[in-house]
Design a protein around this motif. Structure first.
Motif, PDB file in Angstrom:
ATOM      1  N   GLU A 174      86.680 -72.092 123.812  1.00 17.56           N
ATOM      2  CA  GLU A 174      87.165 -73.414 123.400  1.00 17.56           C
ATOM      3  C   GLU A 174      86.808 -74.453 124.439  1.00 17.56           C
ATOM      4  OE1 GLU A 174      91.344 -73.456 122.544  1.00 17.56           O
ATOM      5  OE2 GLU A 174      91.064 -72.010 120.931  1.00 17.56           O
ATOM      6  N   THR A 175      86.648 -75.690 123.987  1.00 21.62           N
ATOM      7  CA  THR A 175      86.507 -76.791 124.939  1.00 21.62           C
ATOM      8  C   THR A 175      87.710 -77.714 124.768  1.00 21.62           C
ATOM      9  OG1 THR A 175      85.141 -77.873 123.300  1.00 21.62           O
ATOM     10  CG2 THR A 175      83.992 -76.828 125.134  1.00 21.62           C
ATOM     11  N   PRO A 176      88.146 -78.410 125.791  1.00 26.35           N
ATOM     12  CA  PRO A 176      87.649 -78.312 127.156  1.00 26.35           C
ATOM     13  C   PRO A 176      88.111 -77.010 127.820  1.00 26.35           C
ATOM     14  CG  PRO A 176      89.563 -79.751 127.113  1.00 26.35           C
ATOM     15  CD  PRO A 176      89.285 -79.349 125.683  1.00 26.35           C
ATOM     16  N   GLU A 177      87.379 -76.632 128.877  1.00 31.32           N
ATOM     17  CA  GLU A 177      87.770 -75.428 129.608  1.00 31.32           C
ATOM     18  C   GLU A 177      89.093 -75.650 130.348  1.00 31.32           C
ATOM     19  OE1 GLU A 177      84.525 -77.069 132.740  1.00 31.32           O
ATOM     20  OE2 GLU A 177      84.049 -75.422 131.414  1.00 31.32           O
ATOM     21  N   ILE A 178      89.740 -74.532 130.733  1.00 34.22           N
ATOM     22  CA  ILE A 178      91.010 -74.637 131.479  1.00 34.22           C
ATOM     23  C   ILE A 178      90.704 -75.093 132.902  1.00 34.22           C
ATOM     24  CG2 ILE A 178      93.028 -73.356 132.339  1.00 34.22           C
ATOM     25  CD1 ILE A 178      92.543 -71.422 129.910  1.00 34.22           C
ATOM     26  N   ASP A 179      89.738 -74.434 133.525  1.00 33.59           N
ATOM     27  CA  ASP A 179      89.203 -74.881 134.818  1.00 33.59           C
ATOM     28  C   ASP A 179      87.776 -74.351 134.905  1.00 33.59           C
ATOM     29  OD1 ASP A 179      89.390 -72.199 135.713  1.00 33.59           O
ATOM     30  OD2 ASP A 179      91.434 -72.535 136.413  1.00 33.59           O
ATOM     31  N   SER A 180      87.152 -74.431 136.081  1.00 33.93           N
ATOM     32  CA  SER A 180      85.713 -74.144 136.120  1.00 33.93           C
ATOM     33  C   SER A 180      85.371 -72.704 135.722  1.00 33.93           C
ATOM     34  CB  SER A 180      85.149 -74.479 137.505  1.00 33.93           C
ATOM     35  OG  SER A 180      85.853 -73.729 138.459  1.00 33.93           O
ATOM     36  N   ASN A 181      86.301 -71.752 135.873  1.00 33.14           N
ATOM     37  CA  ASN A 181      86.009 -70.352 135.519  1.00 33.14           C
ATOM     38  C   ASN A 181      86.714 -69.872 134.258  1.00 33.14           C
ATOM     39  OD1 ASN A 181      84.426 -69.908 137.761  1.00 33.14           O
ATOM     40  ND2 ASN A 181      86.181 -69.325 139.024  1.00 33.14           N
ATOM     41  N   ARG A 182      87.643 -70.659 133.721  1.00 35.42           N
ATOM     42  CA  ARG A 182      88.494 -70.118 132.647  1.00 35.42           C
ATOM     43  C   ARG A 182      88.484 -71.012 131.418  1.00 35.42           C
ATOM     44  NH1 ARG A 182      94.306 -69.178 134.628  1.00 35.42           N
ATOM     45  NH2 ARG A 182      94.010 -71.260 135.487  1.00 35.42           N
ATOM     46  N   SER A 183      88.440 -70.342 130.255  1.00 28.66           N
ATOM     47  CA  SER A 183      88.529 -71.062 128.977  1.00 28.66           C
ATOM     48  C   SER A 183      89.322 -70.205 128.010  1.00 28.66           C
ATOM     49  CB  SER A 183      87.145 -71.263 128.363  1.00 28.66           C
ATOM     50  OG  SER A 183      86.329 -72.035 129.208  1.00 28.66           O
ATOM     51  N   ALA A 184      89.983 -70.835 127.053  1.00 25.43           N
ATOM     52  CA  ALA A 184      90.597 -70.068 125.968  1.00 25.43           C
ATOM     53  C   ALA A 184      89.473 -69.541 125.083  1.00 25.43           C
ATOM     54  CB  ALA A 184      91.538 -70.953 125.174  1.00 25.43           C
ATOM     55  N   ILE A 185      89.675 -68.351 124.534  1.00 29.89           N
ATOM     56  CA  ILE A 185      88.658 -67.763 123.660  1.00 29.89           C
ATOM     57  C   ILE A 185      88.963 -68.162 122.223  1.00 29.89           C
ATOM     58  CG2 ILE A 185      87.863 -65.517 122.768  1.00 29.89           C
ATOM     59  CD1 ILE A 185      87.836 -64.601 125.660  1.00 29.89           C
ATOM     60  N   SER A 186      87.929 -68.595 121.504  1.00 30.58           N
ATOM     61  CA  SER A 186      88.152 -69.019 120.109  1.00 30.58           C
ATOM     62  C   SER A 186      87.699 -67.953 119.118  1.00 30.58           C
ATOM     63  CB  SER A 186      87.440 -70.345 119.826  1.00 30.58           C
ATOM     64  OG  SER A 186      86.067 -70.218 120.111  1.00 30.58           O
ATOM     65  N   ALA A 187      86.731 -67.120 119.488  1.00 28.77           N
ATOM     66  CA  ALA A 187      86.251 -66.084 118.553  1.00 28.77           C
ATOM     67  C   ALA A 187      85.604 -64.963 119.345  1.00 28.77           C
ATOM     68  CB  ALA A 187      85.226 -66.683 117.587  1.00 28.77           C
ATOM     69  N   LEU A 188      85.653 -63.766 118.769  1.00 27.92           N
ATOM     70  CA  LEU A 188      85.095 -62.567 119.422  1.00 27.92           C
ATOM     71  C   LEU A 188      84.431 -61.708 118.377  1.00 27.92           C
ATOM     72  CD1 LEU A 188      87.863 -60.917 121.618  1.00 27.92           C
ATOM     73  CD2 LEU A 188      85.639 -61.679 122.408  1.00 27.92           C
ATOM     74  N   VAL A 189      83.278 -61.154 118.719  1.00 28.48           N
ATOM     75  CA  VAL A 189      82.644 -60.213 117.789  1.00 28.48           C
ATOM     76  C   VAL A 189      81.903 -59.156 118.606  1.00 28.48           C
ATOM     77  CG1 VAL A 189      80.688 -61.786 117.432  1.00 28.48           C
ATOM     78  CG2 VAL A 189      81.092 -59.979 115.790  1.00 28.48           C
TER      79      VAL A 189
END
Ligand code: G1P
Length: 281
Positions: A174-189
């Motif tokens: 997902e954007t925006p990222e949480i910080d420079s190394n971390r983001s919420a995941i929106s989809a996985l396959v």
């Protein structure tokens, strides 16, 4: 909720990619320079502040249990490098074994261990994926500290090219990222066919799960290759929480896939050099 974590190491596979060596020795005991590879993985877990480890293995690989039970009975100082003793404090390792007798997939292997503690959060470390990191920030420890901040599930990620994506679990962020190394995941396959995913991050073999993952692992539906995939259970957990609650952490450190012959060799050279032993090639 943030809890004391235990760690699961899935180690029941027959190591077909490393034959013929694995016909004689389980891959988790093949040497990385002069140490069985599972020692490097356990070192990372201990450095991440986790002392309780459940190994999922097979009755066809009794050497892993024999080796580790011998090690745990010895003094910790003779087993682990000084840095673990210093950082781990009075860490007393507790190692348990469960068995996966049918090769039903990674999701099934994890559930063989996690079903015994359905209300506990836990980490998973895939022993083929070796990480060479600063001992202050071991790969798993990067996920553990993000988990301690948020109480949410965490997946280790690395950026990959479109061509490499089909070898891995693929994560869209997902954007925006949480910080420079971390983001919420929106989809996985799991291992998307070429051209079917916009993801640019691969899931590597480091995970921290909040315990609701267990109900999705219990369903045990077969996915890619007819196997029960860990990635599918995570995708279901993500969907059931409205697409929130799983964080991707781009791991710092050097990853080597020791599940290949060349990777095993590279890891040996990396380990020797890290110990100050020059290797001229
Ligand atoms: C497994 C997982 C995959 C992950 C990979 C990391 O695949 O299923 O999602 O990206 O480990 O190494 P395997 O390499 O066992 O096929």
């Amino acid at each position: 909720m943030s809890q004391n974590l235990y760690a699961i190491i899935p180690a029941a596979g027959m190591g077909t990619r490393l034959r013929p060596a694995t016909l004689a020795t389980p891959k988790e005991l093949l040497p990385i320079f002069d140490r069985p590879s599972i020692d490097l993985v356990l070192e990372e877990i201990f450095l991440s502040g986790i002392n309780h480890v459940v190994i999922v293995t097979s009755k066809r690989k009794p050497m892993i249990r024999e080796y580790l039970e011998g090690r745990v009975d010895e003094s910790f100082e003779n087993w682990m490098p000084k840095v673990v003793q210093t950082r781990g404090g009075k860490l007393v390792p507790k190692i348990e074994f469960v068995y996966q007798e049918e090769a039903l997939g990674l999701g099934h292997a994890v559930y063989c261990a996690s079903q015994h503690r359905p209300q506990s959060d836990f980490a998973v470390v895939l022993p083929d994926d070796l990480y060479f990191s600063d001992p202050e920030t071991p790969a798993l420890g990067q996920l553990v500290s993000s988990y301690r901040d948020s109480g949410q599930s965490q997946l280790g990620l690395m950026p990959v090219s479109a061509e490499e994506l089909e070898l891995y679990g693929a994560a869209c962020l997902e954007t925006p990222e949480i910080d420079s190394n971390r983001s919420a995941i929106s989809a996985l396959v799991e291992k998307p066919k070429r051209g079917t995913s916009d993801a640019r991050h691969a899931v590597v073999g480091r995970y921290v799960f909040s315990h609701p993952i267990n109900s999705h692992l219990r369903e045990g539906e077969k996915g890619l290759g007819g196997e029960i995939q860990l990635t599918d259970a995570i995708a279901k957990m993500l969907a059931s929480s409205g697409g929130h609650g799983v964080i991707g952490v781009t791991l710092q450190g050097e990853r080597i896939d020791a599940g290949t012959k060349v990777g095993l060799l590279r890891a040996s050279i990396r380990e020797a050099r890290a110990r100050g032993i020059p290797i001229a090639l």
